[in-house]
Design a protein around this motif. Structure first.
Motif, PDB file in Angstrom:
ATOM      1  N   LEU A 116      -0.587  17.940  -9.723  1.00  0.00           N
ATOM      2  CA  LEU A 116      -0.149  18.561  -8.473  1.00  0.00           C
ATOM      3  C   LEU A 116      -1.036  18.130  -7.308  1.00  0.00           C
ATOM      4  N   ILE A 117      -2.333  18.037  -7.553  1.00  0.00           N
ATOM      5  CA  ILE A 117      -3.260  17.571  -6.512  1.00  0.00           C
ATOM      6  C   ILE A 117      -2.973  16.115  -6.159  1.00  0.00           C
ATOM      7  N   LEU A 118      -2.713  15.293  -7.159  1.00  0.00           N
ATOM      8  CA  LEU A 118      -2.390  13.889  -6.930  1.00  0.00           C
ATOM      9  C   LEU A 118      -1.115  13.751  -6.098  1.00  0.00           C
ATOM     10  N   ALA A 119      -0.104  14.546  -6.410  1.00  0.00           N
ATOM     11  CA  ALA A 119       1.147  14.511  -5.648  1.00  0.00           C
ATOM     12  C   ALA A 119       0.916  14.961  -4.211  1.00  0.00           C
ATOM     13  N   PHE A 120       0.096  15.986  -4.021  1.00  0.00           N
ATOM     14  CA  PHE A 120      -0.191  16.466  -2.669  1.00  0.00           C
ATOM     15  C   PHE A 120      -0.937  15.407  -1.856  1.00  0.00           C
ATOM     16  N   LEU A 121      -1.925  14.765  -2.453  1.00  0.00           N
ATOM     17  CA  LEU A 121      -2.686  13.744  -1.732  1.00  0.00           C
ATOM     18  C   LEU A 121      -1.814  12.536  -1.366  1.00  0.00           C
ATOM     19  N   ILE A 170       0.839  -1.206   0.000  1.00  0.00           N
ATOM     20  CA  ILE A 170       0.000   0.000   0.000  1.00  0.00           C
ATOM     21  C   ILE A 170       0.867   1.247   0.000  1.00  0.00           C
ATOM     22  N   LEU A 171       1.892   1.270   0.849  1.00  0.00           N
ATOM     23  CA  LEU A 171       2.780   2.435   0.891  1.00  0.00           C
ATOM     24  C   LEU A 171       3.527   2.626  -0.420  1.00  0.00           C
ATOM     25  N   LEU A 172       3.956   1.540  -1.025  1.00  0.00           N
ATOM     26  CA  LEU A 172       4.668   1.635  -2.296  1.00  0.00           C
ATOM     27  C   LEU A 172       3.754   2.170  -3.403  1.00  0.00           C
ATOM     28  N   VAL A 173       2.508   1.701  -3.429  1.00  0.00           N
ATOM     29  CA  VAL A 173       1.549   2.175  -4.438  1.00  0.00           C
ATOM     30  C   VAL A 173       1.278   3.675  -4.251  1.00  0.00           C
ATOM     31  N   VAL A 174       1.104   4.103  -3.014  1.00  0.00           N
ATOM     32  CA  VAL A 174       0.849   5.521  -2.758  1.00  0.00           C
ATOM     33  C   VAL A 174       2.070   6.363  -3.137  1.00  0.00           C
ATOM     34  N   PHE A 175       3.262   5.847  -2.864  1.00  0.00           N
ATOM     35  CA  PHE A 175       4.482   6.557  -3.231  1.00  0.00           C
ATOM     36  C   PHE A 175       4.604   6.697  -4.745  1.00  0.00           C
ATOM     37  N   VAL A 176       4.267   5.643  -5.472  1.00  0.00           N
ATOM     38  CA  VAL A 176       4.316   5.693  -6.938  1.00  0.00           C
ATOM     39  C   VAL A 176       3.268   6.659  -7.483  1.00  0.00           C
ATOM     40  N   ILE A 177       2.085   6.683  -6.865  1.00  0.00           N
ATOM     41  CA  ILE A 177       1.037   7.618  -7.297  1.00  0.00           C
ATOM     42  C   ILE A 177       1.482   9.059  -7.091  1.00  0.00           C
ATOM     43  N   ALA A 178       2.113   9.344  -5.944  1.00  0.00           N
ATOM     44  CA  ALA A 178       2.605  10.700  -5.690  1.00  0.00           C
ATOM     45  C   ALA A 178       3.697  11.077  -6.697  1.00  0.00           C
ATOM     46  N   GLY A 179       4.567  10.142  -6.995  1.00  0.00           N
ATOM     47  CA  GLY A 179       5.616  10.406  -7.988  1.00  0.00           C
ATOM     48  C   GLY A 179       5.053  10.616  -9.372  1.00  0.00           C
ATOM     49  N   GLU A 180       4.046   9.845  -9.730  1.00  0.00           N
ATOM     50  CA  GLU A 180       3.414  10.024 -11.041  1.00  0.00           C
ATOM     51  C   GLU A 180       2.694  11.370 -11.122  1.00  0.00           C
ATOM     52  N   GLY A 181       2.120  11.809 -10.006  1.00  0.00           N
ATOM     53  CA  GLY A 181       1.494  13.126  -9.976  1.00  0.00           C
ATOM     54  C   GLY A 181       2.501  14.233 -10.236  1.00  0.00           C
ATOM     55  N   LEU A 182       3.667  14.137  -9.620  1.00  0.00           N
ATOM     56  CA  LEU A 182       4.717  15.136  -9.879  1.00  0.00           C
ATOM     57  C   LEU A 182       5.211  15.062 -11.323  1.00  0.00           C
ATOM     58  N   ASN A 183       5.295  13.862 -11.861  1.00  0.00           N
ATOM     59  CA  ASN A 183       5.721  13.707 -13.250  1.00  0.00           C
ATOM     60  C   ASN A 183       4.689  14.306 -14.208  1.00  0.00           C
TER      61      ASN A 183
END
Length: 92
Positions: free
Chosen positions: A47-52, A9-22
């Motif tokens: 940006l919203i995805l990265a923030f969340l 779960i933490l890895l998926v959320v980390f990847v989602i935040a990184g994809e948001g920044l990308n």
């Protein structure tokens, strides 16, 4: 097994935040170059995805430390604040 699920779960959320920044990085450059409205909207959504994602990770660490008792109350300049114990008065 529980630890594996928590790490996934933490890895998926980390990847989602990184994809948001990308998404933000790529589409803000496209928006500045071409001026399409959709690029501006996608960059804001990234940006919203990265923030969340970052907020979720921060909240996870905060509540984990709170549960383990690693947080302490701090006052001015990081000094620990002593908690006053309420005395119970008995009236006779």
């Amino acid at each position: 097994m529980r630890n594996l699920i928590a790490w996934v779960i933490l890895l998926v959320v980390f990847v989602i935040a990184g994809e948001g920044l990308n998404l933000f990085r790529i589409h803000i450059v496209d928006w500045l170059a071409y001026g399409h409205v959709t690029d501006g909207i996608i960059s804001i959504l990234g940006l919203i995805l990265a923030f969340l994602g970052t907020a979720f990770l921060g909240g996870y660490v905060y509540y984990r430390d709170k549960k383990r008792g690693k947080l302490k109350r701090e006052g001015w300049r990081g000094r620990p604040v002593s908690r006053k114990q309420k005395s119970v008065r008995r009236e006779s």
